[in-house]
Design an enzyme around this catalytic site. Structure first.
Site, PDB file in Angstrom:
ATOM      1  N   ARG A 127      15.489  -1.620   8.169  1.00 40.88           N
ATOM      2  CA  ARG A 127      14.966  -2.672   7.609  1.00 40.88           C
ATOM      3  C   ARG A 127      15.967  -4.050   7.179  1.00 40.88           C
ATOM      4  NH1 ARG A 127       9.551  -3.254   4.688  1.00 40.88           N
ATOM      5  NH2 ARG A 127      10.592  -2.181   3.369  1.00 40.88           N
ATOM      6  N   ARG A 171       8.342   6.162  -3.080  1.00 43.63           N
ATOM      7  CA  ARG A 171       7.203   4.629  -2.187  1.00 43.63           C
ATOM      8  C   ARG A 171       6.783   5.537  -1.620  1.00 43.63           C
ATOM      9  NH1 ARG A 171      10.556  -0.330   0.040  1.00 43.63           N
ATOM     10  NH2 ARG A 171       8.347  -0.692  -0.023  1.00 43.63           N
TER      11      ARG A 171
HETATM   12  P1  ADP Z   1       5.940  -3.055   5.801  1.00 44.40           P
HETATM   13  O1  ADP Z   1       5.455  -4.238   5.722  1.00 44.40           O
HETATM   14  O2  ADP Z   1       4.862  -2.512   6.232  1.00 44.40           O
HETATM   15  O3  ADP Z   1       6.687  -2.855   5.253  1.00 44.40           O
HETATM   16  P2  ADP Z   1       7.604  -3.985   8.256  1.00 44.40           P
HETATM   17  O4  ADP Z   1       6.778  -5.105   9.424  1.00 44.40           O
HETATM   18  O5  ADP Z   1       8.500  -5.234   6.908  1.00 44.40           O
HETATM   19  O6  ADP Z   1       6.948  -3.138   7.219  1.00 44.40           O
HETATM   20  O7  ADP Z   1       8.311  -3.086   8.734  1.00 44.40           O
HETATM   21  C1  ADP Z   1       9.429  -2.228   8.150  1.00 44.40           C
HETATM   22  C2  ADP Z   1      10.234  -2.619   9.048  1.00 44.40           C
HETATM   23  O8  ADP Z   1      10.068  -1.517  10.264  1.00 44.40           O
HETATM   24  C3  ADP Z   1      11.284  -3.410   9.781  1.00 44.40           C
HETATM   25  O9  ADP Z   1      12.313  -3.462   9.685  1.00 44.40           O
HETATM   26  C4  ADP Z   1      10.839  -3.916  11.016  1.00 44.40           C
HETATM   27  O10 ADP Z   1      11.318  -4.378  11.694  1.00 44.40           O
HETATM   28  C5  ADP Z   1      10.531  -2.751  11.688  1.00 44.40           C
HETATM   29  N1  ADP Z   1       8.989  -2.053  12.761  1.00 44.40           N
HETATM   30  C6  ADP Z   1       7.978  -2.999  12.599  1.00 44.40           C
HETATM   31  N2  ADP Z   1       6.515  -2.451  13.196  1.00 44.40           N
HETATM   32  C7  ADP Z   1       8.088  -1.343  13.894  1.00 44.40           C
HETATM   33  C8  ADP Z   1       7.266  -0.751  15.409  1.00 44.40           C
HETATM   34  N3  ADP Z   1       6.017  -1.677  16.172  1.00 44.40           N
HETATM   35  N4  ADP Z   1       8.507  -0.061  15.627  1.00 44.40           N
HETATM   36  C9  ADP Z   1       9.586  -0.476  15.729  1.00 44.40           C
HETATM   37  N5  ADP Z   1      10.449  -1.551  14.273  1.00 44.40           N
HETATM   38  C10 ADP Z   1       9.496  -1.274  13.692  1.00 44.40           C
HETATM   39  P1  AMP Z   2       6.803  -3.879   0.118  1.00 39.08           P
HETATM   40  O1  AMP Z   2       7.044  -5.409  -0.015  1.00 39.08           O
HETATM   41  O2  AMP Z   2       4.460  -4.661   0.376  1.00 39.08           O
HETATM   42  O3  AMP Z   2       6.283  -3.115  -0.056  1.00 39.08           O
HETATM   43  O4  AMP Z   2       6.446  -3.257  -1.609  1.00 39.08           O
HETATM   44  C1  AMP Z   2       7.346  -3.740  -2.547  1.00 39.08           C
HETATM   45  C2  AMP Z   2       6.704  -3.441  -4.039  1.00 39.08           C
HETATM   46  O5  AMP Z   2       6.100  -4.423  -4.521  1.00 39.08           O
HETATM   47  C3  AMP Z   2       6.094  -1.865  -4.296  1.00 39.08           C
HETATM   48  O6  AMP Z   2       6.706  -0.716  -3.841  1.00 39.08           O
HETATM   49  C4  AMP Z   2       5.595  -2.191  -5.195  1.00 39.08           C
HETATM   50  O7  AMP Z   2       6.774  -1.684  -6.035  1.00 39.08           O
HETATM   51  C5  AMP Z   2       5.397  -3.693  -5.440  1.00 39.08           C
HETATM   52  N1  AMP Z   2       4.263  -4.361  -4.688  1.00 39.08           N
HETATM   53  C6  AMP Z   2       3.280  -4.763  -3.738  1.00 39.08           C
HETATM   54  N2  AMP Z   2       1.635  -5.125  -3.892  1.00 39.08           N
HETATM   55  C7  AMP Z   2       1.611  -3.968  -4.878  1.00 39.08           C
HETATM   56  C8  AMP Z   2       0.412  -4.159  -5.275  1.00 39.08           C
HETATM   57  N3  AMP Z   2      -0.504  -4.887  -4.630  1.00 39.08           N
HETATM   58  N4  AMP Z   2      -0.687  -3.148  -6.589  1.00 39.08           N
HETATM   59  C9  AMP Z   2       1.271  -2.639  -7.371  1.00 39.08           C
HETATM   60  N5  AMP Z   2       2.238  -3.005  -6.493  1.00 39.08           N
HETATM   61  C10 AMP Z   2       2.801  -3.634  -5.469  1.00 39.08           C
END
Ligand code: ADP
Ligand code: AMP
Length: 214
Positions: A127, A171
């Site tokens: 990512r 995480r």
């Molecule tokens: P989350 O919000 O659940 O943490 P993201 O939407 O940021 O996850 O996605 C995590 C990574 O995986 C990003 O780099 C994104 O571009 C990629 N990604 C998301 N969905 C897919 C998919 N269906 N197949 C492959 N890669 C994906």
């Molecule tokens: P995300 O962008 O959703 O992957 O969140 C990044 C980080 O933000 C997480 O690993 C937590 O440390 C914090 N965080 C985001 N949303 C929450 C939540 N609802 N409760 C607690 N921590 C959060």
């Protein structure tokens, strides 16, 4: 339409939430994005949140719940919203239910984007995030047009500190301990839907639209 995105970190919640927000014309509310914006702006909340985020831990509920409750009461949320990264604990889910109950509302859908742990490590390692506008990419599955530059705003794209391998494992274990129980919580409410998040992004979105309706 009021939607919750569930799933492990890196499962694709944000990717899908952005598309849902655009199609159904509802705001995308990402607590992770809100915390990162606060860190960037050097606010007190940002300083506090960063200490937890850098360790792969959750930001405490008392710092998280009020900000979401304030956000969902804003005018642009009156036709619904898509929550991404919230709730992440049972107390957060209960706080959300209680706040909605006061206005005689309930959530409509909790969509679990299901991706096994072994795929997550690659998802998060690949990512790349733009810390200026919040756009996310993947070096293999969704690359930027110009390497290292955000397609939307042209700023640099980076590997988030909390996407480094040592933090990803932490995480994931936090997810299994504290967030995964929400799957049963929403199953019991009868609003849980699951999609196979290992499919290509567009196919995952097609499956979500089949659930939410055209
Ligand atoms: P989350 O919000 O659940 O943490 P993201 O939407 O940021 O996850 O996605 C995590 C990574 O995986 C990003 O780099 C994104 O571009 C990629 N990604 C998301 N969905 C897919 C998919 N269906 N197949 C492959 N890669 C994906
Ligand atoms: P995300 O962008 O959703 O992957 O969140 C990044 C980080 O933000 C997480 O690993 C937590 O440390 C914090 N965080 C985001 N949303 C929450 C939540 N609802 N409760 C607690 N921590 C959060």
């Amino acid at each position: 339409m009021k939607i919750i995105m569930l799933g492990a970190p890196g499962a694709g919640k944000g990717t899908q939430a952005k598309q849902i927000a655009a199609k159904y014309q509802i705001p995308h509310i990402s607590t992770g994005d809100i915390f990162r914006a606060n860190i960037k702006n050097g606010t007190e909340l940002g300083k506090k949140a960063k200490t937890y985020m850098d360790q792969g831990a959750l930001v405490p509920d008392e710092l998280t719940c009020d900000l979401v409750m304030d956000r969902i009461q804003q005018d642009d949320c009156k036709n619904g919203f898509v929550l991404d990264g919230f709730p992440r604990t049972i107390p957060q889910a209960q706080a959300l239910d209680a706040a909605l109950k006061k206005i005689s509302q309930t959530m409509d859908f909790a969509i679990d984007v299901d991706v096994p742990d072994e795929n997550i490590v690659n998802r998060m390692g690949g990512r790349r995030a733009c810390l200026n506008c919040g756009a996310t990419y993947h070096i293999e599955f969704n690359p930027t047009k110009t390497e290292g530059k955000c397609d939307v705003c042209g700023n640099e794209t980076v590997l988030r500190d909390d996407d480094k391998p040592e933090t990803v494992q932490k995480r994931l274990s936090v997810y299994h301990e504290q967030t995964q129980p929400l799957i049963d919580y929403y199953k019991n409410q009868g609003i849980l839907k699951s999609v196979d998040g290992t499919k290509p992004m567009d196919d995952v979105f097609t499956d979500i639209v089949a659930i939410l309706g055209e």
